[in-house]
Scaffold this motif. Structure first.
Motif, PDB file in Angstrom:
ATOM      1  N   VAL A 199       0.830  -1.206   0.000  1.00 28.13           N
ATOM      2  CA  VAL A 199       0.000   0.000   0.000  1.00 28.13           C
ATOM      3  C   VAL A 199       0.864   1.256   0.000  1.00 28.13           C
ATOM      4  N   LEU A 200       2.042   1.182   0.642  1.00 26.28           N
ATOM      5  CA  LEU A 200       2.908   2.364   0.698  1.00 26.28           C
ATOM      6  C   LEU A 200       3.323   2.806  -0.698  1.00 26.28           C
ATOM      7  N   ALA A 201       3.570   1.859  -1.592  1.00 27.67           N
ATOM      8  CA  ALA A 201       3.931   2.220  -2.964  1.00 27.67           C
ATOM      9  C   ALA A 201       2.787   2.936  -3.661  1.00 27.67           C
ATOM     10  N   VAL A 202       1.570   2.502  -3.401  1.00 26.99           N
ATOM     11  CA  VAL A 202       0.396   3.124  -4.023  1.00 26.99           C
ATOM     12  C   VAL A 202       0.239   4.564  -3.559  1.00 26.99           C
ATOM     13  N   VAL A 203       0.265   4.791  -2.249  1.00 25.93           N
ATOM     14  CA  VAL A 203       0.019   6.145  -1.733  1.00 25.93           C
ATOM     15  C   VAL A 203       1.198   7.065  -2.010  1.00 25.93           C
ATOM     16  N   LEU A 204       2.411   6.508  -2.102  1.00 21.75           N
ATOM     17  CA  LEU A 204       3.565   7.323  -2.467  1.00 21.75           C
ATOM     18  C   LEU A 204       3.436   7.823  -3.899  1.00 21.75           C
ATOM     19  N   ASP A 205       3.153   6.908  -4.822  1.00 19.10           N
ATOM     20  CA  ASP A 205       3.007   7.307  -6.223  1.00 19.10           C
ATOM     21  C   ASP A 205       1.834   8.269  -6.404  1.00 19.10           C
ATOM     22  N   ARG A 206       0.789   8.035  -5.664  1.00 15.21           N
ATOM     23  CA  ARG A 206      -0.387   8.922  -5.727  1.00 15.21           C
ATOM     24  C   ARG A 206      -0.027  10.327  -5.267  1.00 15.21           C
ATOM     25  N   TYR A 207       0.746  10.427  -4.202  1.00 15.52           N
ATOM     26  CA  TYR A 207       1.147  11.740  -3.676  1.00 15.52           C
ATOM     27  C   TYR A 207       2.083  12.461  -4.646  1.00 15.52           C
ATOM     28  N   LEU A 208       3.076  11.745  -5.189  1.00 15.73           N
ATOM     29  CA  LEU A 208       4.023  12.393  -6.093  1.00 15.73           C
ATOM     30  C   LEU A 208       3.374  12.778  -7.424  1.00 15.73           C
ATOM     31  N   SER A 209       2.359  12.021  -7.827  1.00 13.48           N
ATOM     32  CA  SER A 209       1.662  12.328  -9.081  1.00 13.48           C
ATOM     33  C   SER A 209       0.698  13.496  -8.923  1.00 13.48           C
ATOM     34  N   ARG A 210       0.152  13.689  -7.723  1.00 11.31           N
ATOM     35  CA  ARG A 210      -0.748  14.816  -7.455  1.00 11.31           C
ATOM     36  C   ARG A 210      -0.485  15.345  -6.048  1.00 11.31           C
ATOM     37  N   PRO A 211       0.577  16.126  -5.880  1.00 12.93           N
ATOM     38  CA  PRO A 211       0.902  16.624  -4.539  1.00 12.93           C
ATOM     39  C   PRO A 211      -0.232  17.484  -3.980  1.00 12.93           C
ATOM     40  N   GLY A 212      -0.552  17.257  -2.739  1.00  6.25           N
ATOM     41  CA  GLY A 212      -1.600  18.035  -2.081  1.00  6.25           C
ATOM     42  C   GLY A 212      -1.669  17.658  -0.616  1.00  6.25           C
ATOM     43  N   PHE A 213      -2.426  18.445   0.136  1.00  6.27           N
ATOM     44  CA  PHE A 213      -2.577  18.132   1.555  1.00  6.27           C
ATOM     45  C   PHE A 213      -3.231  16.764   1.749  1.00  6.27           C
ATOM     46  N   ASP A 214      -4.208  16.448   0.889  1.00  9.92           N
ATOM     47  CA  ASP A 214      -4.923  15.182   1.055  1.00  9.92           C
ATOM     48  C   ASP A 214      -4.052  13.974   0.724  1.00  9.92           C
ATOM     49  N   THR A 215      -3.384  14.021  -0.435  1.00  9.40           N
ATOM     50  CA  THR A 215      -2.532  12.893  -0.805  1.00  9.40           C
ATOM     51  C   THR A 215      -1.324  12.785   0.133  1.00  9.40           C
ATOM     52  N   GLY A 216      -0.809  13.928   0.582  1.00  8.52           N
ATOM     53  CA  GLY A 216       0.302  13.915   1.539  1.00  8.52           C
ATOM     54  C   GLY A 216      -0.118  13.353   2.883  1.00  8.52           C
ATOM     55  N   ALA A 217      -1.338  13.697   3.324  1.00  8.63           N
ATOM     56  CA  ALA A 217      -1.823  13.181   4.603  1.00  8.63           C
ATOM     57  C   ALA A 217      -2.002  11.667   4.549  1.00  8.63           C
ATOM     58  N   VAL A 218      -2.513  11.155   3.430  1.00  8.25           N
ATOM     59  CA  VAL A 218      -2.693   9.712   3.305  1.00  8.25           C
ATOM     60  C   VAL A 218      -1.342   9.010   3.245  1.00  8.25           C
ATOM     61  N   PHE A 219      -0.409   9.560   2.487  1.00  5.47           N
ATOM     62  CA  PHE A 219       0.930   8.976   2.418  1.00  5.47           C
ATOM     63  C   PHE A 219       1.598   8.981   3.789  1.00  5.47           C
ATOM     64  N   GLY A 220       1.575  10.119   4.463  1.00  2.49           N
ATOM     65  CA  GLY A 220       2.166  10.190   5.802  1.00  2.49           C
ATOM     66  C   GLY A 220       1.472   9.274   6.780  1.00  2.49           C
ATOM     67  N   GLY A 221       0.132   9.206   6.684  1.00  7.51           N
ATOM     68  CA  GLY A 221      -0.613   8.327   7.581  1.00  7.51           C
ATOM     69  C   GLY A 221      -0.262   6.866   7.394  1.00  7.51           C
ATOM     70  N   CYS A 222      -0.080   6.447   6.147  1.00  6.72           N
ATOM     71  CA  CYS A 222       0.293   5.049   5.894  1.00  6.72           C
ATOM     72  C   CYS A 222       1.706   4.753   6.397  1.00  6.72           C
ATOM     73  N   ALA A 223       2.616   5.710   6.249  1.00  3.95           N
ATOM     74  CA  ALA A 223       3.967   5.520   6.795  1.00  3.95           C
ATOM     75  C   ALA A 223       3.907   5.378   8.311  1.00  3.95           C
ATOM     76  N   VAL A 224       3.078   6.200   8.957  1.00  6.48           N
ATOM     77  CA  VAL A 224       2.906   6.111  10.408  1.00  6.48           C
ATOM     78  C   VAL A 224       2.320   4.754  10.797  1.00  6.48           C
ATOM     79  N   GLY A 225       1.326   4.299  10.039  1.00 14.08           N
ATOM     80  CA  GLY A 225       0.710   3.014  10.339  1.00 14.08           C
ATOM     81  C   GLY A 225       1.693   1.869  10.299  1.00 14.08           C
ATOM     82  N   LEU A 226       2.590   1.878   9.312  1.00 15.05           N
ATOM     83  CA  LEU A 226       3.589   0.814   9.219  1.00 15.05           C
ATOM     84  C   LEU A 226       4.570   0.885  10.381  1.00 15.05           C
ATOM     85  N   LEU A 227       5.015   2.098  10.731  1.00 14.15           N
ATOM     86  CA  LEU A 227       5.945   2.244  11.848  1.00 14.15           C
ATOM     87  C   LEU A 227       5.293   1.836  13.167  1.00 14.15           C
ATOM     88  N   ALA A 228       4.010   2.170  13.334  1.00 16.77           N
ATOM     89  CA  ALA A 228       3.314   1.853  14.582  1.00 16.77           C
ATOM     90  C   ALA A 228       3.068   0.361  14.742  1.00 16.77           C
TER      91      ALA A 228
END
Length: 636
Positions: free
Chosen positions: A261-290
């Protein structure tokens, strides 16, 4: 609440699995929907965000004196949903158009459901019953951690180790998102702790299949490839099932299933940078670390080939996107400050592992591409699909980088399996130099390549049949693959998972926790008062008394590292209570009033701890309960 092995009703089994699924998908799903996600991507992202929400709420609420429980989890989820909605509101752009027709969605959905049911059937067959107790090393730790959080409300990053390391002033750090969600399942449901563990475990093959389906879809590959990838994901033994008997490595395997899933949200964020895509990408990174200390590191390595693919001969894009990555990464690091600081505290507490490296390099490579590792026979037909997929890798187009992800983890696997040099142990220390973890990390991307190979077979058959019946080729390929693999290697996978479970064929001295031992633990639950501890042998499985009956053991895990002097003294000389004042002082200090002695040990080469040998001969103890496998004593 009781736990009687092999006695979970159908209602308890179904309700517990559904409750676990709801708690994994609903909180994170609401947050994902608020951030603008829909459809398949929402479904894959939801569990990761649930673990992110729980993994952040628990430690931060504990720091300000708020207990973690179903009510505070629900309130915290509402807050996070609001934050994701706010991020979406201030973000331009929309999701790209869906390239799959309705027929493709329905076909992939049906295939994914079948794959999920297959994986759950493998594990439920191995368990025999949702109440079955996983017998290996790590399960008792996770079971005790879940119950401790549920009973105390402590959401700190040191909570899961309190049952064992209660004498260590600073505690022992361990990421606890898995346990926090499990604690909510335990509090809301009617199931005992083993059933809570097993309900989550039963969902893992399907969770991996879902993550890979969304990975294939996001990178604009065909629905038929997504479907075959889902089937391959629940077929490969090393990708999931091996880590569910050996350990079982529960948080690691959850994180492994969600890593794509991290690859999906990363590519999504880089393809359309925004607060929403960045929040989802950051949230997924946090979820994996947690979930686990190594899981985010796994995710970073997983996406490195993706970034190399994006940046190859595109240096201006690389510079721009590196800056873009700093924003969500910085925000995630601030939110995860307790996790990052806690991880720094364990450097001197964990011994460097160096497992034997016994495979020749040729065998290591062959084991990887035949998905074998520790099963008796290679999974040849899955290997044939993999070889075809590698030969036709260009068909994956924008997903070709996944082969390099497999190669990267494959190198680590070959190193740890074939090279005994000390530097290899250091290089693979994020995974405890563990061959089971590393081959699983390599197998997950390999099943995508195998799915591509099955797609090639499908296409050639389609041309041969001249597409007279649209779904006929898919049906033929699936049936042929199932036939050639003897039911998708169902029995092979069951036999592997069964090594952690089962009460019918393994009632012998090597069996760690038996029915009668569980009954003795339940008896202790009736006898022991709050604040009292029960003397036990660290290695004989009696540490499960806390998860099963809420009774605090002297030794709460097989791991005796950082053992307090009073605990070590009792493990060595408890039987000398009448003769040794130091033992009596330790008993008073720990408030030990009972003792439990079981049979069998977690490892065949260990023996009874000296302090609890031949307790029948000691006059300071009276026997208050006994059955074939366990004896309960009370101090006079």
């Amino acid at each position: 609440m009781t736990v009687v092995p092999n006695d979970a009703s159908a209602l308890l089994t179904i309700s517990t699995v559904l409750l676990c699924a709801a708690l994994l998908w609903v909180p994170g799903g609401l947050a994902a929907a608020a951030a603008g996600l829909r459809g398949w991507t929402l479904a894959a992202v939801a569990p990761v965000l649930t673990y992110a929400i729980a993994g952040l709420l628990g430690p931060w609420m504990w720091k300000v004196g708020i207990p973690f429980n179903p009510v505070t989890f629900a309130i915290g989820t509402v807050v996070f949903v609001g934050l994701f909605a706010l991020a979406r509101r201030f973000s331009p752009g929309a999701e790209p158009a869906d390239r799959w027709p309705l027929r493709a969605h329905l076909a992939v959905g049906a295939t994914l459901l079948a794959a999920t049911a297959f994986g759950a059937a493998v594990l439920m067959t191995a368990m025999g019953d949702l109440n079955a107790i996983p017998q290996d090393w790590d399960a008792g730790y996770h079971a005790n951690g879940i119950r401790y959080i549920a009973e105390t409300g402590e959401g700190s990053l040191y909570a899961t180790g309190r049952v064992n390391w209660y004498e260590v002033p600073q505690g022992v750090f361990y990421p606890n998102a898995y346990h926090l969600v499990g604690a909510v399942v335990f509090k809301l449901g009617a199931a005992p702790i083993p059933a809570v563990l097993n309900a989550n475990t039963a969902l893992l093959p399907g969770m991996l299949a879902l993550s890979l389906v969304v990975l294939v879809k996001h990178f604009r590959r065909r629905a038929v490839t997504a479907g075959y990838t889902a089937i391959a994901a629940v077929t490969a033994t090393s990708a999931t099932y091996d880590n569910l008997w050996r350990g079982p490595l529960l948080p690691f395997t959850v994180g492994l299933a969600l890593t794509p899933v991290l690859a999906v949200v990363l590519d999504r964020y880089l393809s359309r940078p925004g607060f929403d895509t960045g929040a989802v990408f950051g949230g997924c990174a946090v979820g994996l670390l947690a979930l686990h200390s190594s899981t985010l590191f796994n995710g970073i390595l997983f996406v490195l080939p993706l970034l190399a693919h994006r940046w190859w001969r595109a240096w201006p894009r690389m510079r721009r996107e590196l800056v873009l990555l700093l924003i969500p990464a910085g925000a995630a690091a601030l939110l995860c400050a307790p996790h990052l600081l806690g991880a720094l505290t364990i450097g001197g507490q964990i011994q460097l592992m160096d497992w034997p490296s016994t495979f020749p390099v040729s065998q290591s490579v062959g084991t990887l591409i035949t998905f074998q590792h520790v099963i008796p026979h290679p999974q040849y037909w899955l290997s044939v699909a993999l070889i075809i997929g590698l030969a036709t890798l260009s068909h994956l187009a924008g997903l070709r980088w996944i082969a390099w992800t497999a190669a990267l983890f494959g190198v680590f696997w070959v190193l740890t399996a074939s090279f005994p040099q000390p530097w290899v142990a250091k290089a693979t220390s994020p995974w405890w130099n563990d061959q089971f973890r590393l081959i699983a990390l390599a197998c997950v991307p390999l099943v995508v390549v195998a799915g591509n190979g099955l797609t090639w077979v499908h296409d050639h058959l389609d041309r041969l049949l001249r597409r007279r019946v649209p779904v006929l080729s898919s049906i033929i390929v699936l049936l042929a693959f199932a036939l050639l693999t003897h039911g998708l290697y169902f029995r092979t996978n069951v036999n592997q998972a069964y090594r952690a479970y089962g009460y019918t064929a393994r009632e012998d001295q090597s069996f760690v926790v038996t029915r009668d031992e569980v009954r003795a633990m339940q008896k202790l639950g009736e006898l022991v008062r709050p604040g009292e501890r029960v003397m036990n042998d660290r290695m004989d499985g009696t540490l499960w008394m806390y998860a099963i009956a809420g009774v605090q053991p002297v030794a709460g895990h097989y791991d005796g590292s950082l053992e307090a002097p009073s605990i070590g003294l009792l493990q060595a000389r408890f039987r000398d209570y009448d003769r040794d004042p130091a033992v009596r002082d330790a008993v008073r200090h720990l408030n030990v009033r009972y003792a439990l002695v079981g049979r069998g040990w977690v490892r065949q080469w260990v023996d009874r701890m000296p302090g609890v040998r031949d307790l029948d001969r000691e006059s300071f103890l009276e026997k208050v309960y006994e059955n074939a496998d366990a004896t309960v004593y009370r101090l006079r």
